[in-house]
Motif scaffolding. Structure first.
Motif, PDB file in Angstrom:
ATOM      1  N   GLY A   1       0.716  -1.149   0.232  1.00 45.28           N
ATOM      2  CA  GLY A   1       0.164   0.042   0.057  1.00 45.28           C
ATOM      3  C   GLY A   1       0.861   1.251   0.050  1.00 45.28           C
ATOM      4  N   ASN A   2       2.054   1.011  -0.022  1.00 42.53           N
ATOM      5  CA  ASN A   2       3.024   2.360   0.232  1.00 42.53           C
ATOM      6  C   ASN A   2       4.014   2.124  -0.958  1.00 42.53           C
ATOM      7  OD1 ASN A   2       5.007   4.182   0.719  1.00 42.53           O
ATOM      8  ND2 ASN A   2       5.207   3.457   2.744  1.00 42.53           N
ATOM      9  N   ASN A   3       3.914   3.162  -1.716  1.00 39.92           N
ATOM     10  CA  ASN A   3       4.637   3.134  -3.064  1.00 39.92           C
ATOM     11  C   ASN A   3       6.208   3.367  -2.820  1.00 39.92           C
ATOM     12  OD1 ASN A   3       5.056   3.034  -5.914  1.00 39.92           O
ATOM     13  ND2 ASN A   3       5.420   5.381  -5.984  1.00 39.92           N
ATOM     14  N   GLU A   4       6.517   3.935  -1.654  1.00 38.42           N
ATOM     15  CA  GLU A   4       8.059   4.324  -1.539  1.00 38.42           C
ATOM     16  C   GLU A   4       8.482   2.981  -1.057  1.00 38.42           C
ATOM     17  OE1 GLU A   4       8.400   7.397   1.367  1.00 38.42           O
ATOM     18  OE2 GLU A   4       7.704   8.902   0.032  1.00 38.42           O
ATOM     19  N   SER A   5       7.841   1.956  -0.049  1.00 40.30           N
ATOM     20  CA  SER A   5       8.091   0.828   0.446  1.00 40.30           C
ATOM     21  C   SER A   5       8.926  -0.209  -0.832  1.00 40.30           C
ATOM     22  CB  SER A   5       7.287   0.205   1.092  1.00 40.30           C
ATOM     23  OG  SER A   5       6.134  -0.355   0.460  1.00 40.30           O
ATOM     24  N   ILE A   6       8.372  -0.009  -1.945  1.00 46.51           N
ATOM     25  CA  ILE A   6       8.755  -0.754  -2.939  1.00 46.51           C
ATOM     26  C   ILE A   6      10.286  -0.635  -3.283  1.00 46.51           C
ATOM     27  CG2 ILE A   6       8.532   0.481  -5.255  1.00 46.51           C
ATOM     28  CD1 ILE A   6       6.781  -1.562  -6.213  1.00 46.51           C
ATOM     29  N   MET A   7      10.913   0.375  -2.768  1.00 49.12           N
ATOM     30  CA  MET A   7      12.213   0.673  -3.296  1.00 49.12           C
ATOM     31  C   MET A   7      13.129   0.395  -2.023  1.00 49.12           C
ATOM     32  SD  MET A   7      11.701   1.945  -6.127  1.00 49.12           S
ATOM     33  CE  MET A   7      13.443   2.446  -6.589  1.00 49.12           C
ATOM     34  N   THR A   8      12.756  -0.360  -1.151  1.00 51.20           N
ATOM     35  CA  THR A   8      13.425  -0.746  -0.103  1.00 51.20           C
ATOM     36  C   THR A   8      13.379  -2.173   0.240  1.00 51.20           C
ATOM     37  OG1 THR A   8      11.668  -0.356   1.876  1.00 51.20           O
ATOM     38  CG2 THR A   8      12.724   1.519   1.184  1.00 51.20           C
ATOM     39  N   GLY A   9      14.020  -2.488   1.243  1.00 50.31           N
ATOM     40  CA  GLY A   9      14.156  -4.028   1.641  1.00 50.31           C
ATOM     41  C   GLY A   9      12.953  -4.215   2.772  1.00 50.31           C
ATOM     42  N   ASP A  10      12.187  -3.195   2.925  1.00 50.86           N
ATOM     43  CA  ASP A  10      11.218  -3.717   4.020  1.00 50.86           C
ATOM     44  C   ASP A  10       9.862  -4.426   3.536  1.00 50.86           C
ATOM     45  OD1 ASP A  10      12.594  -1.994   5.621  1.00 50.86           O
ATOM     46  OD2 ASP A  10      11.569  -0.049   5.622  1.00 50.86           O
ATOM     47  N   ALA A  11       9.570  -4.319   2.020  1.00 44.58           N
ATOM     48  CA  ALA A  11       8.507  -5.043   1.667  1.00 44.58           C
ATOM     49  C   ALA A  11       8.958  -6.451   0.973  1.00 44.58           C
ATOM     50  CB  ALA A  11       7.808  -4.067   0.614  1.00 44.58           C
ATOM     51  N   GLN A  12      10.158  -6.809   1.274  1.00 41.65           N
ATOM     52  CA  GLN A  12      10.360  -8.128   0.651  1.00 41.65           C
ATOM     53  C   GLN A  12       9.426  -9.309   0.909  1.00 41.65           C
ATOM     54  OE1 GLN A  12      13.390  -8.378  -1.303  1.00 41.65           O
ATOM     55  NE2 GLN A  12      12.540 -10.473  -2.015  1.00 41.65           N
ATOM     56  N   GLN A  13       8.900  -9.347   1.995  1.00 36.66           N
ATOM     57  CA  GLN A  13       7.939 -10.142   2.437  1.00 36.66           C
ATOM     58  C   GLN A  13       6.676 -10.258   1.459  1.00 36.66           C
ATOM     59  OE1 GLN A  13       8.996  -7.706   4.242  1.00 36.66           O
ATOM     60  NE2 GLN A  13       7.207  -7.086   5.166  1.00 36.66           N
ATOM     61  N   ASN A  14       6.374  -9.141   0.936  1.00 36.79           N
ATOM     62  CA  ASN A  14       5.153  -8.841  -0.045  1.00 36.79           C
ATOM     63  C   ASN A  14       5.413  -9.135  -1.502  1.00 36.79           C
ATOM     64  OD1 ASN A  14       3.730  -8.223   2.461  1.00 36.79           O
ATOM     65  ND2 ASN A  14       4.606  -5.943   2.020  1.00 36.79           N
ATOM     66  N   CYS A  15       6.572  -9.925  -1.824  1.00 37.53           N
ATOM     67  CA  CYS A  15       6.872 -10.120  -3.114  1.00 37.53           C
ATOM     68  C   CYS A  15       5.863 -11.248  -3.444  1.00 37.53           C
ATOM     69  CB  CYS A  15       8.150 -10.741  -3.340  1.00 37.53           C
ATOM     70  SG  CYS A  15       8.552 -11.155  -5.010  1.00 37.53           S
ATOM     71  N   VAL A  16       5.034 -10.963  -4.653  1.00 42.52           N
ATOM     72  CA  VAL A  16       4.038 -12.028  -5.221  1.00 42.52           C
ATOM     73  C   VAL A  16       4.671 -12.710  -6.182  1.00 42.52           C
ATOM     74  CG1 VAL A  16       1.952 -12.285  -6.688  1.00 42.52           C
ATOM     75  CG2 VAL A  16       2.125 -10.123  -4.693  1.00 42.52           C
TER      76      VAL A  16
END
Length: 428
Positions: free
Chosen positions: A302-317
């Motif tokens: 839900g956060n466009n900025e998180s895509i550029m960090t390692g914080d959203a790694q677990q959300n990889c589809v």
């Protein structure tokens, strides 16, 4: 008894230094032949000798002979094995086995292309042809011309044509191995139609060559069965995987040096247009997809900025690399195969060919580990690569037949990365 059984199997995973799936593969094939109980059996194989064919080709004939020994009711048999890998301009790694039940010896005739006549199998045993196949009178074997794929490594792809007559019905049987997809990435941002266009060119070449054997006469019933390497429609399939239920999905591109670029997916869908550019909706600027891109990821965030960090790694589809297709839930990917069967569109490139409705899971890419026989490998997107196609004459023959069955083999058994496929039917 049924009349005819047509079976195709890519055996590239079968022949290795361990031979660990020889037993399970052979047992599944023999079990299918016995169960279908057909008078005439044609088995088409691709990649005989395996991926390390220079070391493993000598395993082929003993395995075929053992398989034949398990089928004592099939008195006459013919095996044609292209194992001449030193003849690089001719080598196709194709192999075919033809079995005639002892009750049908008078019904089945093979065609001699040299004298242009049909004849019964001469000896009631297994006759093996594996050398000087260019001189063999019972087949036409062709490696696809090199100019067909100037941008792709020239591989051992081609076709083998035999002609038969069953109860006075002429049959052209084509064992074909079309080009595979070398890179998953090319299907997205380099040239989405690169591989399918080569397959189309090659199969149309086969169809054109068949016309030269008809001499203007009424075409025979033609069955084309082999590893056609058909793949799912990329835009449709990827949108299905990454869009359904993803209210705010993004994709991320990586190059080998670690730099990335990310773009919001329009309406949670990944729109592919065959270009090397993706539009950035926020800025309106074009963001070139460099040909050095090594991976593409689809993420739910839900956060466009998180895509550029390692914080959203677990959300990889979904993560795609040259030889990686890693979906976040591979059990779901396999379980939901009926939902993406409609993405199997490549067969429509050949309007002159027909097929029985598919009602079995994708035939590729399955685990090559005997302990994980019901698991898809994370190398490619699932696809129905192994098929039995037919022209109008063959389709009318099958459509009016009794006890038609079109299915895959070894759903619960390790058969290598491809599950064999068969079509059985009766015509009398």
């Amino acid at each position: 008894m049924k009349d005819i059984l047509l079976l195709t199997a890519n055996v590239g995973s079968l022949f290795d230094h361990t031979g660990r799936i020889h037993k399970s593969w052979s047992e599944s094939i023999v079990q299918t032949i016995r169960r279908e109980d057909a008078r005439f059996v044609a088995v088409h194989m691709q990649e005989v000798g395996g991926k390390n064919y220079q070391e493993c080709s000598e395993q082929v004939q003993p395995l075929i002979e053992k398989l034949y020994s398990e089928l004592s009711d099939y008195t006459a048999a013919l095996a044609i094995l292209d194992l001449d890998f030193d003849l690089n301009d001719q080598y196709t790694a194709l192999g075919s086995i033809f079995l005639v039940h002892n009750s049908a010896l008078s019904l089945v005739e093979q065609y001699n292309f040299h004298v242009k006549k049909y004849q019964h199998l001469q000896d009631p045993h297994l006759n093996v042809f594996r050398e000087h196949l260019s001189e063999c009178p019972f087949l036409v074997k062709t490696k696809f011309p090199k100019h067909f794929w100037p941008a792709i490594k020239w591989g051992r792809k081609g076709y083998m044509h035999t002609r038969w007559r069953f109860n006075n019905i002429p049959l052209d049987l084509i064992n074909v191995h079309l080009f595979h997809d070398e890179s998953n990435l090319a299907l997205i941002h380099e040239n989405p139609s690169l591989y399918s266009n080569n397959r189309k060119r090659a199969l149309n070449y086969v169809l054109d060559q068949l016309k030269t054997f008809s001499n203007g006469e009424k075409p025979n019933a033609v069955f084309i069965f082999g590893d056609l390497n058909f793949r799912l429609d990329s835009p449709s399939f990827l949108n299905r995987l990454t869009g359904n239920g993803q209210t705010d999905a993004h994709h991320q591109l990586e190059d080998p040096h670690g730099s990335v670029s990310g773009n919001r997916l329009t309406n949670s869908r990944y729109h592919l247009n065959g270009s090397d550019h993706a539009s950035d909706e926020n800025s309106g600027n074009a963001d070139p997809l460099r040909r050095t891109v090594s991976a593409i990821e689809f993420r739910s965030s839900g956060n466009n900025e998180s895509i550029m960090t390692g914080d959203a790694q677990q959300n990889c589809v979904l993560r795609i690399e040259k030889k990686l297709f890693d979906y976040f839930n591979h059990k779901k990917l396999l379980r939901d195969w009926r939902g993406y069967l409609e993405d199997d569109k490549e067969v429509h490139d050949f309007p002159s060919l027909k097929e029985i409705e598919i009602n079995f899971p994708p035939t590729y890419p399955w685990s090559e580990d005997p302990d994980e026989s019901e698991v898809l490998m994370k190398t490619r997107a699932p696809a129905w690569c192994d098929r039995v196609l037919m022209n109008d004459q063959a389709h009318r023959l099958v459509f009016g037949a009794n006890s038609v069955l079109y299915d895959s083999i070894g759903k619960d058994t390790c058969m290598g990365d491809h599950k064999p496929v068969f079509l059985s039917f009766s015509v009398s």
